[in-house]
Design a protein around this motif. Structure first.
Motif, PDB file in Angstrom:
ATOM      1  N   LEU A  47       0.591  -1.102  -0.250  1.00  0.00           N
ATOM      2  CA  LEU A  47       0.382  -0.588  -0.231  1.00  0.00           C
ATOM      3  C   LEU A  47       0.684   1.399   0.008  1.00  0.00           C
ATOM      4  CD1 LEU A  47      -2.602  -0.680   2.147  1.00  0.00           C
ATOM      5  CD2 LEU A  47      -2.547  -0.691  -0.313  1.00  0.00           C
ATOM      6  N   LYS A  48       1.841   0.914   0.438  1.00  0.00           N
ATOM      7  CA  LYS A  48       3.026   2.067   0.925  1.00  0.00           C
ATOM      8  C   LYS A  48       3.058   3.181   1.110  1.00  0.00           C
ATOM      9  CE  LYS A  48       5.491   1.010  -4.541  1.00  0.00           C
ATOM     10  NZ  LYS A  48       6.303  -0.033  -3.957  1.00  0.00           N
ATOM     11  N   LEU A  49       2.329   3.364   2.857  1.00  0.00           N
ATOM     12  CA  LEU A  49       2.356   3.518   3.927  1.00  0.00           C
ATOM     13  C   LEU A  49       3.031   4.637   4.029  1.00  0.00           C
ATOM     14  CD1 LEU A  49      -0.302   1.593   5.290  1.00  0.00           C
ATOM     15  CD2 LEU A  49      -1.168   3.660   3.692  1.00  0.00           C
ATOM     16  N   TYR A  50       3.567   4.893   3.229  1.00  0.00           N
ATOM     17  CA  TYR A  50       5.191   5.372   4.221  1.00  0.00           C
ATOM     18  C   TYR A  50       5.038   7.145   4.128  1.00  0.00           C
ATOM     19  CZ  TYR A  50       6.924   0.933   2.788  1.00  0.00           C
ATOM     20  OH  TYR A  50       7.383  -0.334   2.679  1.00  0.00           O
ATOM     21  N   ASP A  51       4.384   7.386   3.337  1.00  0.00           N
ATOM     22  CA  ASP A  51       3.884   8.773   3.695  1.00  0.00           C
ATOM     23  C   ASP A  51       3.495   9.031   5.070  1.00  0.00           C
ATOM     24  OD1 ASP A  51       5.022   8.975   1.065  1.00  0.00           O
ATOM     25  OD2 ASP A  51       3.341   9.488   0.370  1.00  0.00           O
ATOM     26  N   TYR A  52       3.545  10.417   5.717  1.00  0.00           N
ATOM     27  CA  TYR A  52       3.335  10.912   6.780  1.00  0.00           C
ATOM     28  C   TYR A  52       1.620  11.492   6.619  1.00  0.00           C
ATOM     29  CZ  TYR A  52       7.471  10.916   9.111  1.00  0.00           C
ATOM     30  OH  TYR A  52       8.586  10.507   9.603  1.00  0.00           O
ATOM     31  N   GLY A  53       0.512  11.487   7.411  1.00  0.00           N
ATOM     32  CA  GLY A  53      -0.497  11.673   7.184  1.00  0.00           C
ATOM     33  C   GLY A  53      -1.542   9.968   6.118  1.00  0.00           C
ATOM     34  N   SER A  54      -1.183   9.362   6.069  1.00  0.00           N
ATOM     35  CA  SER A  54      -1.024   8.175   5.156  1.00  0.00           C
ATOM     36  C   SER A  54      -2.573   7.654   6.265  1.00  0.00           C
ATOM     37  CB  SER A  54      -0.400   6.775   4.811  1.00  0.00           C
ATOM     38  OG  SER A  54       0.459   7.826   3.686  1.00  0.00           O
ATOM     39  N   CYS A  55      -3.545   6.739   5.387  1.00  0.00           N
ATOM     40  CA  CYS A  55      -4.099   5.902   6.106  1.00  0.00           C
ATOM     41  C   CYS A  55      -4.847   4.763   5.567  1.00  0.00           C
ATOM     42  CB  CYS A  55      -5.610   6.418   6.522  1.00  0.00           C
ATOM     43  SG  CYS A  55      -7.208   5.700   7.650  1.00  0.00           S
ATOM     44  N   TYR A  56      -5.120   3.473   6.324  1.00  0.00           N
ATOM     45  CA  TYR A  56      -5.699   2.685   5.931  1.00  0.00           C
ATOM     46  C   TYR A  56      -6.875   2.153   6.281  1.00  0.00           C
ATOM     47  CZ  TYR A  56      -6.348  -2.510   5.290  1.00  0.00           C
ATOM     48  OH  TYR A  56      -6.590  -3.776   4.728  1.00  0.00           O
ATOM     49  N   GLU A  57      -7.417   1.194   5.734  1.00  0.00           N
ATOM     50  CA  GLU A  57      -9.115   0.997   7.174  1.00  0.00           C
ATOM     51  C   GLU A  57      -9.512  -0.673   6.159  1.00  0.00           C
ATOM     52  OE1 GLU A  57     -13.098   2.724   9.292  1.00  0.00           O
ATOM     53  OE2 GLU A  57     -12.110   3.926   7.933  1.00  0.00           O
TER      54      GLU A  57
ATOM     55  N   CYS B  99      -9.810  -2.602  11.912  1.00  0.00           N
ATOM     56  CA  CYS B  99      -8.657  -1.919  12.534  1.00  0.00           C
ATOM     57  C   CYS B  99      -8.414  -0.688  11.500  1.00  0.00           C
ATOM     58  CB  CYS B  99      -7.372  -2.163  12.268  1.00  0.00           C
ATOM     59  SG  CYS B  99      -7.027  -2.735  10.764  1.00  0.00           S
ATOM     60  N   ILE B 100      -7.490   0.833  12.093  1.00  0.00           N
ATOM     61  CA  ILE B 100      -7.612   1.751  11.436  1.00  0.00           C
ATOM     62  C   ILE B 100      -6.217   2.265  11.260  1.00  0.00           C
ATOM     63  CG2 ILE B 100      -7.895   4.239  11.007  1.00  0.00           C
ATOM     64  CD1 ILE B 100     -10.184   4.314  11.861  1.00  0.00           C
ATOM     65  N   ILE B 101      -5.773   1.876  10.597  1.00  0.00           N
ATOM     66  CA  ILE B 101      -3.748   1.649  10.582  1.00  0.00           C
ATOM     67  C   ILE B 101      -3.582   3.562   9.519  1.00  0.00           C
ATOM     68  CG2 ILE B 101      -1.237   1.603   9.806  1.00  0.00           C
ATOM     69  CD1 ILE B 101      -3.157  -1.174   9.727  1.00  0.00           C
ATOM     70  N   HIS B 102      -2.980   4.427  10.919  1.00  0.00           N
ATOM     71  CA  HIS B 102      -2.889   6.150  10.437  1.00  0.00           C
ATOM     72  C   HIS B 102      -0.748   5.906  10.587  1.00  0.00           C
ATOM     73  CE1 HIS B 102      -6.305   8.367  10.651  1.00  0.00           C
ATOM     74  NE2 HIS B 102      -6.513   7.331  12.291  1.00  0.00           N
ATOM     75  N   ILE B 103      -0.610   6.918   9.370  1.00  0.00           N
ATOM     76  CA  ILE B 103       1.143   6.925   9.822  1.00  0.00           C
ATOM     77  C   ILE B 103       1.444   8.598   9.876  1.00  0.00           C
ATOM     78  CG2 ILE B 103       3.614   7.199   8.635  1.00  0.00           C
ATOM     79  CD1 ILE B 103       1.705   4.387   8.604  1.00  0.00           C
ATOM     80  N   GLY B 104       1.743   9.154  11.416  1.00  0.00           N
ATOM     81  CA  GLY B 104       1.953  10.156  11.444  1.00  0.00           C
ATOM     82  C   GLY B 104       3.137  10.329  11.914  1.00  0.00           C
ATOM     83  N   THR B 105       3.606  11.776  13.080  1.00  0.00           N
ATOM     84  CA  THR B 105       5.185  11.802  12.832  1.00  0.00           C
ATOM     85  C   THR B 105       4.605  12.036  14.866  1.00  0.00           C
ATOM     86  OG1 THR B 105       4.763  13.183  10.844  1.00  0.00           O
ATOM     87  CG2 THR B 105       6.495  13.962  12.984  1.00  0.00           C
ATOM     88  N   LEU B 106       6.019  12.322  15.022  1.00  0.00           N
ATOM     89  CA  LEU B 106       6.143  11.826  16.310  1.00  0.00           C
ATOM     90  C   LEU B 106       6.927  13.074  16.421  1.00  0.00           C
ATOM     91  CD1 LEU B 106       5.329  11.418  19.166  1.00  0.00           C
ATOM     92  CD2 LEU B 106       7.653   9.175  19.205  1.00  0.00           C
ATOM     93  N   LEU B 107       6.886  14.300  17.028  1.00  0.00           N
ATOM     94  CA  LEU B 107       7.632  15.468  16.997  1.00  0.00           C
ATOM     95  C   LEU B 107       8.999  15.450  18.162  1.00  0.00           C
ATOM     96  CD1 LEU B 107       5.681  18.559  15.831  1.00  0.00           C
ATOM     97  CD2 LEU B 107       7.395  16.983  14.815  1.00  0.00           C
TER      98      LEU B 107
END
Length: 81
Positions: free
Chosen positions: A46-56, A60-68
């Motif tokens: 799915l190439k979920l590597y970009d921040y803000g990407s989402c799969y559902e 489940c729901i999987i979000h890719i985010g940024t930890l600052l």
């Protein structure tokens, strides 16, 4: 400048629990394929590597985010001690 780290947020719909991981692969060290509703290899396609990407899916729901985080202070020289 703040350091940026990827964070993977997984919400299991059935139990309404939230889990946080450092990578997609790390999900499957804690959760089973049945709990997530898919396998690691599928998620990589799915190439979920970009921040803000989402799969559902149904489970489940999987979000890719940024930890600052704050930048690490430079270590002092031994002469400064």
């Amino acid at each position: 400048m703040k350091r940026r780290n990827k964070i993977v947020h997984v919400e299991l719909k059935e139990t309404h629990t939230h889990h946080y991981f450092s990578s997609l692969k790390a999900i499957f060290n804690t959760l089973s394929r049945d709990e997530v509703g898919c396998c690691y290899k599928f998620l990589t396609t799915l190439k979920l590597y970009d921040y803000g990407s989402c799969y559902e899916n149904k489970k489940c729901i999987i979000h890719i985010g940024t930890l600052l985080s704050m930048p690490q202070k430079q270590q002092r020289d031994e002469s400064d001690v």
